[in-house]
Design a protein around this motif. Structure first.
Motif, PDB file in Angstrom:
ATOM      1  N   TRP B  31       0.826  -1.210   0.000  1.00  0.00           N
ATOM      2  CA  TRP B  31       0.000   0.000   0.000  1.00  0.00           C
ATOM      3  C   TRP B  31       0.867   1.269   0.000  1.00  0.00           C
ATOM      4  O   TRP B  31       1.953   1.311   0.585  1.00  0.00           O
ATOM      5  CB  TRP B  31      -0.930   0.003   1.212  1.00  0.00           C
ATOM      6  N   CYS B  32       0.356   2.312  -0.608  1.00  0.00           N
ATOM      7  CA  CYS B  32       1.073   3.588  -0.667  1.00  0.00           C
ATOM      8  C   CYS B  32       1.081   4.233   0.716  1.00  0.00           C
ATOM      9  O   CYS B  32       0.186   3.991   1.530  1.00  0.00           O
ATOM     10  CB  CYS B  32       0.383   4.552  -1.619  1.00  0.00           C
ATOM     11  N   CYS B  35      -2.096   6.066   2.478  1.00  0.00           N
ATOM     12  CA  CYS B  35      -3.334   5.398   2.065  1.00  0.00           C
ATOM     13  C   CYS B  35      -4.130   5.103   3.335  1.00  0.00           C
ATOM     14  O   CYS B  35      -3.562   4.847   4.393  1.00  0.00           O
ATOM     15  CB  CYS B  35      -2.999   4.085   1.361  1.00  0.00           C
ATOM     16  N   LEU B  37      -5.808   2.523   4.007  1.00  0.00           N
ATOM     17  CA  LEU B  37      -5.993   1.101   4.301  1.00  0.00           C
ATOM     18  C   LEU B  37      -5.283   0.657   5.579  1.00  0.00           C
ATOM     19  O   LEU B  37      -5.782  -0.216   6.295  1.00  0.00           O
ATOM     20  CB  LEU B  37      -5.539   0.258   3.106  1.00  0.00           C
ATOM     21  N   CYS B  66      -6.762  -3.206  -4.064  1.00  0.00           N
ATOM     22  CA  CYS B  66      -5.858  -2.787  -2.987  1.00  0.00           C
ATOM     23  C   CYS B  66      -6.431  -3.256  -1.659  1.00  0.00           C
ATOM     24  O   CYS B  66      -5.739  -3.843  -0.829  1.00  0.00           O
ATOM     25  CB  CYS B  66      -5.724  -1.263  -2.974  1.00  0.00           C
ATOM     26  N   ASN B 136     -12.851   4.178  -1.602  1.00  0.00           N
ATOM     27  CA  ASN B 136     -11.886   5.219  -1.971  1.00  0.00           C
ATOM     28  C   ASN B 136     -12.319   5.917  -3.263  1.00  0.00           C
ATOM     29  O   ASN B 136     -11.521   6.530  -3.950  1.00  0.00           O
ATOM     30  CB  ASN B 136     -10.472   4.656  -2.080  1.00  0.00           C
ATOM     31  N   ALA B 140      -8.825   1.432  -7.405  1.00  0.00           N
ATOM     32  CA  ALA B 140      -7.462   1.903  -7.206  1.00  0.00           C
ATOM     33  C   ALA B 140      -6.433   0.961  -7.824  1.00  0.00           C
ATOM     34  O   ALA B 140      -5.557   1.402  -8.562  1.00  0.00           O
ATOM     35  CB  ALA B 140      -7.196   2.086  -5.721  1.00  0.00           C
ATOM     36  N   PRO B 214      -8.820   7.605   2.086  1.00  0.00           N
ATOM     37  CA  PRO B 214      -8.067   8.358   1.093  1.00  0.00           C
ATOM     38  C   PRO B 214      -7.256   7.455   0.165  1.00  0.00           C
ATOM     39  O   PRO B 214      -6.600   6.526   0.626  1.00  0.00           O
ATOM     40  CB  PRO B 214      -7.126   9.223   1.934  1.00  0.00           C
ATOM     41  N   CYS B 215      -7.331   7.737  -1.105  1.00  0.00           N
ATOM     42  CA  CYS B 215      -6.443   7.118  -2.079  1.00  0.00           C
ATOM     43  C   CYS B 215      -5.735   8.273  -2.770  1.00  0.00           C
ATOM     44  O   CYS B 215      -6.143   8.723  -3.826  1.00  0.00           O
ATOM     45  CB  CYS B 215      -7.237   6.291  -3.088  1.00  0.00           C
ATOM     46  N   PRO B 216      -4.670   8.773  -2.130  1.00  0.00           N
ATOM     47  CA  PRO B 216      -3.986   9.933  -2.710  1.00  0.00           C
ATOM     48  C   PRO B 216      -3.347   9.604  -4.054  1.00  0.00           C
ATOM     49  O   PRO B 216      -3.290  10.452  -4.939  1.00  0.00           O
ATOM     50  CB  PRO B 216      -2.928  10.281  -1.661  1.00  0.00           C
ATOM     51  N   THR B 217      -2.907   8.368  -4.212  1.00  0.00           N
ATOM     52  CA  THR B 217      -2.115   8.025  -5.392  1.00  0.00           C
ATOM     53  C   THR B 217      -2.883   8.119  -6.702  1.00  0.00           C
ATOM     54  O   THR B 217      -2.380   8.626  -7.687  1.00  0.00           O
ATOM     55  CB  THR B 217      -1.535   6.611  -5.226  1.00  0.00           C
ATOM     56  N   VAL B 218      -4.089   7.627  -6.703  1.00  0.00           N
ATOM     57  CA  VAL B 218      -4.809   7.721  -7.972  1.00  0.00           C
ATOM     58  C   VAL B 218      -6.007   8.671  -7.916  1.00  0.00           C
ATOM     59  O   VAL B 218      -6.073   9.649  -8.658  1.00  0.00           O
ATOM     60  CB  VAL B 218      -5.189   6.327  -8.551  1.00  0.00           C
TER      61      VAL B 218
HETATM   62  S1  SF4 Z   1      -3.456   3.072  -4.984  1.00  0.00           S
HETATM   63 FE1  SF4 Z   1      -4.766   4.184  -3.588  1.00  0.00          FE
HETATM   64  S2  SF4 Z   1      -5.960   2.634  -2.496  1.00  0.00           S
HETATM   65 FE2  SF4 Z   1      -4.257   1.596  -3.497  1.00  0.00          FE
HETATM   66  S3  SF4 Z   1      -2.673   1.511  -1.920  1.00  0.00           S
HETATM   67 FE3  SF4 Z   1      -2.284   3.343  -3.120  1.00  0.00          FE
HETATM   68  S4  SF4 Z   1      -3.363   4.942  -2.038  1.00  0.00           S
HETATM   69 FE4  SF4 Z   1      -4.154   3.028  -1.274  1.00  0.00          FE
END
Ligand code: SF4
Ligand SMILES: Cc1ncc(C[n+]2csc(CCOP(=O)(O)OP(=O)(O)O)c2C)c(N)n1
Lengths: 386, 314
Positions: B31-32, B35, B37, B66, B136, B140, B214-218
């Motif tokens: 996981w990022c 995140c 999770l 994820c 999210n 993701a 939160p899913c900051p990455t996407v």
């Molecule tokens: S892509 Fe989004 S949901 Fe998946 S681990 Fe990264 S931050 Fe979390």
């Protein structure tokens, strides 16, 4: 006088159709969980178990669809039940993704497919043998599967027990490939005393909890199993995994993981291969058939013998893995192999491949909806004898 | 126990206080950073401990995504299944082994889109299990596609001009299908979330908790919502706690207030209760309740095999 105590097994001689005999076979094999979704011509199996289970300590659950049914069966198997689902062509198509999960996670269970004619919704109440390749290759990826095909209600009983035994022994979902005719045909079925029916136990791990490796193979390539909730902290995933069950995404782990899934079947062919042979020694022609087509072929074979033709009969019970070795041996000795099937040539391709050009291979195709005219099979036998 | 207590004071130990509940040999996880999770997992572990349910009785099932990876990091009996099928898999586990406390932790795409049919039926049956649905607002793992939760106007890789479909209101959906415990919190509401999960674990029936995460990455990046911290700040400023709010009002609009709270808690017979009652009513003494899973200790002696080969039919 008190009534004799009746166990769950329906011992005695009964007049049953194939679907009901399959349900009784499941009970005799110790199956106590079935999840299903109605579809003709398989529904009678589920209906009978829905009626029988509450009286013998089993659970039937009618799921919302076939995707759910097979998923529930896999869950139930890890929950420690002997579990089965029942369907027909379109439902089987919906199940294949999770059959792959069952293969990857080595989950013992039985998937009954009472085949009807396809493609698509095809012939809901009429027979076919058109899912034979799907049983083998339906799910994506590379794997080996076991599939059995019964020809009579008696075999629907006997072989359902065998299907469960093989699924437990090899920890693989076993496909039970019936067809509508066998499913709906009613005949005498003799069910033995419960204690004479061999039922294989699950391959339980009984060692120390912290030493358990869910995917460490035994000598025959098959790992031992535990139940969810017994405190082994096991992880079960459809991802490529190592012996701990942990996902590891690389080519090496994939090689070890997939080779074992394939080898545990390929290295034990003799053990799981069931065929029935009749007058094959010295035959000029051998008819190779399975399911209802084998019953129909009997008439053609008798007629051909009356005309002085030396015809042998090889009936396939284990259809997957395909009895390749035996076919290859026979092909070296006969003029031709004849295969009637209610499809346009599915197992025939396997037979032809196994025969490897040593003899003629003749297909007697049928699009489904009814069984062959025995005369068509006879014609092929005569042609093969020339 | 307060989850902060469980986490210990930063820097006072060499090991993470939740180590015993995580598969540490699988760390680092995929996981990022920032995140949501991780927070969900922490809340789950804390809740499971506080519930005092024996550890071996808890099993975790996930689908794919994820969030689907949650099962693999938790040191419980855990099942990482196929996309969308966590709920029917969990149903089989529960029915086959009724003693188990079956928990499903999965994504909104997994549970509500591909698995939507299973969700409504598991709720209708009041199947006794706990479902933690991590929302999210996008798919993701596959790179930020639109989900059944994507708010209208938000951008996703498969909705490059802005999503225009009406998203599901999850609490309303499961409430209307018969779920008997329904709550929604965000990843910021660690305490409330932990309490909700604990309540859900102890609840008899179908319990559903939506976690806005939160899913900051996407999702965050594509919609220019800032870092994970910015997303948490947004939850802080825009969450409105409204226990027992009508689930009908719980729609989520793009970057607007989010109603959180415990919305539903009621007692209804579970699937197994209803089955038992009906069978007893119709079959009386003839009803033989399900005997439970095969027992490894007895299975060998009860079976009748005596050779090394699977018996073949005569
Ligand atoms: S892509 Fe989004 S949901 Fe998946 S681990 Fe990264 S931050 Fe979390
Ligand atoms: C049958 C099938 N279809 C598609 C996929 C690809 N897939 C993997 S994860 C995923 C989306 C998961 O989204 P969500 O459940 O919201 O979880 P998240 O990753 O957002 O936590 C998809 C579509 C798949 N694995 N299986």
């Amino acid at each position: 006088m008190s009534k004799p105590k009746r166990g769950p097994v329906l011992t005695g001689a009964h007049y049953l159709d194939g679907d009901h005999a399959c349900a009784e076979g499941a009970i005799a094999a110790g199956c106590r969980f079935i999840a299903g979704y109605p579809i003709t011509p398989s529904t009678e199996v589920a209906e009978r178990l829905a009626e029988r289970f509450p009286r013998i300590g089993g659970t039937f659950i009618q799921m919302e669809d076939e995707l759910a049914s097979i998923a529930a069966v896999l869950g139930a198997a890890w929950g420690g039940a002997r579990a089965m689902t029942v369907t027909s062509g379109p439902g089987f198509s919906l199940m294949v993704e999770n059959i792959g999960l069952g293969v990857m996670t080595e989950t013992p269970c039985v998937v009954v497919n009472v085949q009807r004619g396809g493609p698509s919704t095809g012939l809901p109440t009429l027979t076919g043998q058109q899912d034979m390749m799907q049983a083998r290759w339906g799910s994506h990826g590379d794997y080996e599967i076991i599939a059995l095909s019964p020809s009579s209600p008696q075999e629907c009983f006997d072989l359902t027990v065998t299907a469960f035994n093989l699924s437990e022994k090899y920890r693989v979902p076993v496909m039970f490939m019936m067809d509508e005719c066998v499913g709906h045909m009613t005949e005498k079925v003799v069910i033995p005393e419960a204690d004479t029916i061999e039922v294989w136990p699950r391959r339980w791990y009984r060692g120390p909890k912290d030493k358990y490796l869910p995917y460490a193979p035994e000598k025959d390539g098959v790992p031992l199993m535990i139940r969810a909730g017994d405190d082994h902290r096991v992880h079960v995933t459809g991802l490529t995994h190592d012996q701990r069950g942990y996902p590891i995404i690389n080519a090496d782990t994939q090689r070890v993981c997939v080779s074992r899934l394939v080898d545990k079947i390929r290295n034990n062919l003799d053990d799981l291969m069931i065929v029935k042979e009749e007058q094959v020694e010295g035959a000029d022609v051998v008819v190779v058939a399975y399911g209802i087509s084998a019953r129909v072929a009997t008439k053609a074979i008798t007629d051909a013998r009356k005309q002085g033709i030396r015809v042998g009969f090889l009936r396939l019970i284990t259809v997957w893995p395909f009895p390749e070795k035996r076919i290859r041996e026979l092909a070296g000795k006969v003029k031709s192999l004849v295969m009637p099937e209610i499809n346009m040539g599915q197992m025939f391709r396997e037979m032809e491949r196994a025969a490897n050009g040593q003899c003629k291979s003749l297909l007697v195709p049928h699009c489904g909806g009814w069984v062959h005219d025995p005369n068509d099979i006879l014609k092929a036998i005569l042609e093969g004898a020339r | 126990m307060n989850p902060n207590q469980l986490l210990g004071k930063r820097g006072t130990t060499d090991s993470h206080p939740m180590e015993g509940f995580l598969r540490m040999d699988r760390m680092p996880h995929i996981w990022c950073s920032t995140c949501g999770l991780g927070t969900c997992l922490t809340a789950f572990i804390a809740a499971a401990q506080e519930s005092a349910i024996p550890r071996e009785d808890i099993v975790v099932v996930s689908g794919i995504g994820c969030t689907g990876r949650a099962a693999g990091y938790l040191k419980y009996d855990s099942f990482h299944t196929t996309h969308g099928r966590a709920l029917p898999y969990a149903t089989g586990l529960k029915v086959a082994s009724p003693r188990l406390k079956v928990c499903v932790i999965s994504g909104d795409g997994d549970l509500v889109s591909i698995g939507g049919n299973h969700l409504i039926h598991a709720a209708r049956r009041n199947m006794d299990m706990t479902v933690i649905c991590v929302n999210n607002f996008n798919y993701a793992m596959t790179g930020g596609q639109a989900a059944p939760s994507t708010p209208q106007g938000a951008s996703a890789t498969t909705a490059p001009y802005g999503a225009f479909e009406r998203p599901f209101n999850f609490p309303f959906l499961v409430d209307s299908c018969g779920a008997t415990y329904v709550a929604r919190w965000t990843a910021l509401h660690v305490r409330q979330l932990t309490i909700a999960i604990k309540e859900a674990l102890l609840h008899r029936g179908f319990s559903f908790i939506e976690v806005i995460s939160p899913c900051p990455t996407v999702y965050g990046r594509r919609n220019r919502l800032g870092s994970g911290l910015d997303l948490m700040k947004f939850y802080h400023d825009h969450s409105i706690t409204k226990n027992f709010a009508s689930t009908r009002e719980c729609d989520i609009k793009f970057q607007q207030d989010i109603i959180v709270g415990k919305f539903v808690q009621r007692d209804e017979p579970t699937f197994l209760d209803a089955m038992d009652a009906q069978m007893k009513k119709t079959l009386g003494a003839k009803f033989v309740p399900y005997v439970g899973p095969m027992d490894p200790a007895r299975d060998m002696t009860e079976s009748s095999h005596d050779s090394d080969r699977v018996p073949k039919p005569k």
